[in-house]
Design a protein around this motif. Structure first.
Motif, PDB file in Angstrom:
ATOM      1  N   ASN A 184       1.053  -1.022  -0.080  1.00  0.00           N
ATOM      2  CA  ASN A 184      -0.127   0.551  -0.056  1.00  0.00           C
ATOM      3  C   ASN A 184       0.461   1.300  -0.347  1.00  0.00           C
ATOM      4  N   ALA A 185       2.152   0.903  -0.670  1.00  0.00           N
ATOM      5  CA  ALA A 185       3.049   2.312  -0.598  1.00  0.00           C
ATOM      6  C   ALA A 185       3.823   2.142  -1.848  1.00  0.00           C
ATOM      7  N   VAL A 186       4.221   3.355  -2.231  1.00  0.00           N
ATOM      8  CA  VAL A 186       5.441   3.472  -3.043  1.00  0.00           C
ATOM      9  C   VAL A 186       6.738   4.431  -1.812  1.00  0.00           C
ATOM     10  N   HIS A 187       8.042   3.958  -2.829  1.00  0.00           N
ATOM     11  CA  HIS A 187       9.222   4.616  -1.221  1.00  0.00           C
ATOM     12  C   HIS A 187      10.095   4.852  -2.895  1.00  0.00           C
ATOM     13  N   VAL A 188      10.657   6.094  -2.563  1.00  0.00           N
ATOM     14  CA  VAL A 188      11.163   7.062  -3.478  1.00  0.00           C
ATOM     15  C   VAL A 188      12.089   7.161  -2.640  1.00  0.00           C
ATOM     16  N   GLY A 189      13.179   6.886  -2.543  1.00  0.00           N
ATOM     17  CA  GLY A 189      14.441   6.846  -1.870  1.00  0.00           C
ATOM     18  C   GLY A 189      14.520   6.685  -0.436  1.00  0.00           C
ATOM     19  N   ASN A 190      14.572   7.318   0.519  1.00  0.00           N
ATOM     20  CA  ASN A 190      13.726   7.360   1.390  1.00  0.00           C
ATOM     21  C   ASN A 190      12.781   7.493   2.638  1.00  0.00           C
ATOM     22  N   ILE A 191      11.591   8.010   1.432  1.00  0.00           N
ATOM     23  CA  ILE A 191      10.182   8.124   1.181  1.00  0.00           C
ATOM     24  C   ILE A 191       9.178   7.485   0.905  1.00  0.00           C
ATOM     25  N   ASP A 192       8.284   7.348   1.745  1.00  0.00           N
ATOM     26  CA  ASP A 192       7.707   6.667   2.138  1.00  0.00           C
ATOM     27  C   ASP A 192       6.271   6.626   2.004  1.00  0.00           C
ATOM     28  N   ILE A 193       5.390   6.566   0.609  1.00  0.00           N
ATOM     29  CA  ILE A 193       4.887   7.472   0.489  1.00  0.00           C
ATOM     30  C   ILE A 193       2.485   6.386   0.329  1.00  0.00           C
ATOM     31  N   SER A 194       2.605   6.412   1.291  1.00  0.00           N
ATOM     32  CA  SER A 194       0.816   5.572   1.588  1.00  0.00           C
ATOM     33  C   SER A 194       0.817   5.792   0.200  1.00  0.00           C
ATOM     34  N   VAL A 195      -0.810   4.780   0.059  1.00  0.00           N
ATOM     35  CA  VAL A 195      -1.551   4.884  -1.401  1.00  0.00           C
ATOM     36  C   VAL A 195      -2.923   5.069  -0.193  1.00  0.00           C
ATOM     37  N   GLY A 196      -3.192   7.028  -0.819  1.00  0.00           N
ATOM     38  CA  GLY A 196      -4.864   6.615  -0.534  1.00  0.00           C
ATOM     39  C   GLY A 196      -6.025   6.220  -1.124  1.00  0.00           C
ATOM     40  N   ASP A 197      -6.857   5.937  -0.212  1.00  0.00           N
ATOM     41  CA  ASP A 197      -8.697   4.945  -0.522  1.00  0.00           C
ATOM     42  C   ASP A 197      -8.660   5.910  -1.931  1.00  0.00           C
ATOM     43  N   LEU A 198      -8.733   7.117  -2.332  1.00  0.00           N
ATOM     44  CA  LEU A 198      -9.568   7.445  -3.463  1.00  0.00           C
ATOM     45  C   LEU A 198      -8.899   7.133  -4.160  1.00  0.00           C
ATOM     46  N   TYR A 199      -7.317   6.714  -3.880  1.00  0.00           N
ATOM     47  CA  TYR A 199      -6.418   6.500  -5.668  1.00  0.00           C
ATOM     48  C   TYR A 199      -5.723   5.012  -6.135  1.00  0.00           C
ATOM     49  N   LYS A 200      -6.709   4.289  -4.908  1.00  0.00           N
ATOM     50  CA  LYS A 200      -6.389   2.659  -4.955  1.00  0.00           C
ATOM     51  C   LYS A 200      -6.112   2.106  -6.651  1.00  0.00           C
ATOM     52  N   GLU A 201      -7.338   2.403  -7.600  1.00  0.00           N
ATOM     53  CA  GLU A 201      -7.537   2.164  -8.688  1.00  0.00           C
ATOM     54  C   GLU A 201      -6.586   2.676  -9.341  1.00  0.00           C
ATOM     55  N   ALA A 202      -5.943   3.755  -9.066  1.00  0.00           N
ATOM     56  CA  ALA A 202      -4.506   3.966  -9.618  1.00  0.00           C
ATOM     57  C   ALA A 202      -3.179   3.118  -9.476  1.00  0.00           C
ATOM     58  N   PHE A 203      -3.287   3.217  -8.297  1.00  0.00           N
ATOM     59  CA  PHE A 203      -2.268   2.701  -7.717  1.00  0.00           C
ATOM     60  C   PHE A 203      -2.305   0.888  -8.342  1.00  0.00           C
ATOM     61  N   LYS A 204      -3.633  -0.423  -8.537  1.00  0.00           N
ATOM     62  CA  LYS A 204      -3.358  -0.960  -9.160  1.00  0.00           C
ATOM     63  C   LYS A 204      -2.910  -1.104 -10.801  1.00  0.00           C
ATOM     64  N   GLU A 205      -3.235   0.282 -11.530  1.00  0.00           N
ATOM     65  CA  GLU A 205      -2.590  -0.022 -12.733  1.00  0.00           C
ATOM     66  C   GLU A 205      -1.086   0.147 -12.578  1.00  0.00           C
ATOM     67  N   LEU A 206      -0.525   0.900 -11.620  1.00  0.00           N
ATOM     68  CA  LEU A 206       0.844   1.064 -11.388  1.00  0.00           C
ATOM     69  C   LEU A 206       1.013  -0.386 -11.395  1.00  0.00           C
ATOM     70  N   LEU A 207       0.607  -1.092 -10.294  1.00  0.00           N
ATOM     71  CA  LEU A 207       0.912  -2.727 -10.405  1.00  0.00           C
ATOM     72  C   LEU A 207       1.518  -3.508 -11.589  1.00  0.00           C
ATOM     73  N   ALA A 208      -0.127  -3.152 -11.860  1.00  0.00           N
ATOM     74  CA  ALA A 208      -0.288  -4.121 -13.059  1.00  0.00           C
ATOM     75  C   ALA A 208       1.294  -3.831 -14.546  1.00  0.00           C
ATOM     76  N   ARG A 209       1.517  -2.281 -14.421  1.00  0.00           N
ATOM     77  CA  ARG A 209       2.842  -2.036 -15.239  1.00  0.00           C
ATOM     78  C   ARG A 209       4.339  -2.671 -14.558  1.00  0.00           C
ATOM     79  N   TRP A 210       4.664  -2.971 -13.844  1.00  0.00           N
ATOM     80  CA  TRP A 210       5.332  -2.870 -12.798  1.00  0.00           C
ATOM     81  C   TRP A 210       5.350  -4.869 -13.062  1.00  0.00           C
ATOM     82  N   SER A 211       4.119  -5.554 -12.546  1.00  0.00           N
ATOM     83  CA  SER A 211       4.245  -6.767 -13.110  1.00  0.00           C
ATOM     84  C   SER A 211       4.399  -7.745 -14.161  1.00  0.00           C
TER      85      SER A 211
END
Length: 245
Positions: free
Chosen positions: A218-245
């Motif tokens: 439920n998060a992305v990691h950029v350097g030493n920063i962790d950015i959690s995924v908000g509830d409103l943006y879970k679909e966009a996150f799923k699309e990102l996961l699909a691109r990375w898998s």
């Protein structure tokens, strides 16, 4: 000369009359209404162009601090600011949390009132000067943002992530470049970014896709920063996961 439209709010008639009289004798303040409770004041703020509210805290129904919290969460929070007028100094810290411009402790005289009002005038002068040029100007692979009273070029490739900080946006750039702060909304910046290269994953964060180092559940990691995924943006996150898998 900057003129600020003001309202005064106090459930005590004598206190309301005094602060209203102070507003009337101040050349750069324009009294457009005075109210005995915060509910009436809120209605006025929504229906009128008001820059400054002189607001008592201890009132029945909706108190001044509750009204301030409502205003701090609205899009107009940078246009309507508050100066608290109260007999209780224990609210000072809470006043800073809602971004109040000033805090007048009763009983106060005109000299204190004028000093605090001048602070508000300087705030709005800076806002109006910064609004003399467009907030954001965009090109094919870069944009210009307004920062420190000038337009600063931001190359899309240099952006790591973008963070919303209330009325400001902080653009984090690849080192050694320092972050750039601009008076804008995250939505306004998001609309100017190159599609497909950036992803909003939280109401307060946009991340450059090519700067993501790793992804967890439920998060992305950029350097030493962790950015959690908000509830409103879970679909966009799923699309990102699909691109990375």
């Amino acid at each position: 000369m900057t003129t600020l439209n003001c309202i005064t709010v106090d459930d005590e008639p004598l206190a309301l009359g005094l602060v209203s009289a102070f507003v009337d004798q101040t050349p750069f303040l324009n009294l457009v209404g005075k109210f005995g409770n915060a509910v009436q004041a809120l209605q006025a703020i929504h229906s009128m162009d008001i820059q400054l509210v002189f607001l008592d805290i201890q009132m029945p129904d909706l108190n001044g601090m509750e009204l301030a919290r409502v205003l701090s969460k609205t899009a107009s929070s940078s246009q309507t600011k508050i100066i608290f007028t109260t007999a209780y100094n224990q609210f000072a810290v809470e006043g800073y949390k809602v971004d109040a411009l000033g805090y007048l402790l009763k009983p106060f005289g005109y000299e204190e009132f004028l000093e605090t009002s001048m602070k508000a005038k300087r705030y709005f002068d800076q806002i109006r000067e910064s609004n003399a040029v467009p907030d954001v100007e965009v090109r094919e692979d870069y944009l210009f943002v307004k920062a420190d009273y000038k337009l600063v070029r931001i190359d899309f490739e240099s952006i790591i992530y973008i963070e919303s900080l209330k009325d400001y946006v902080k653009i984090h750039l690849t080192p050694p470049a320092k972050p750039v702060m601009t008076l804008s909304s995250l939505k306004a910046i998001e609309e100017k970014l190159a599609p497909g290269k950036f992803l909003r994953l939280h109401r307060s964060f946009i991340v450059a896709v090519n700067k993501i180092d790793s992804i967890s559940k439920n998060a992305v990691h950029v350097g030493n920063i962790d950015i959690s995924v908000g509830d409103l943006y879970k679909e966009a996150f799923k699309e990102l996961l699909a691109r990375w898998s």
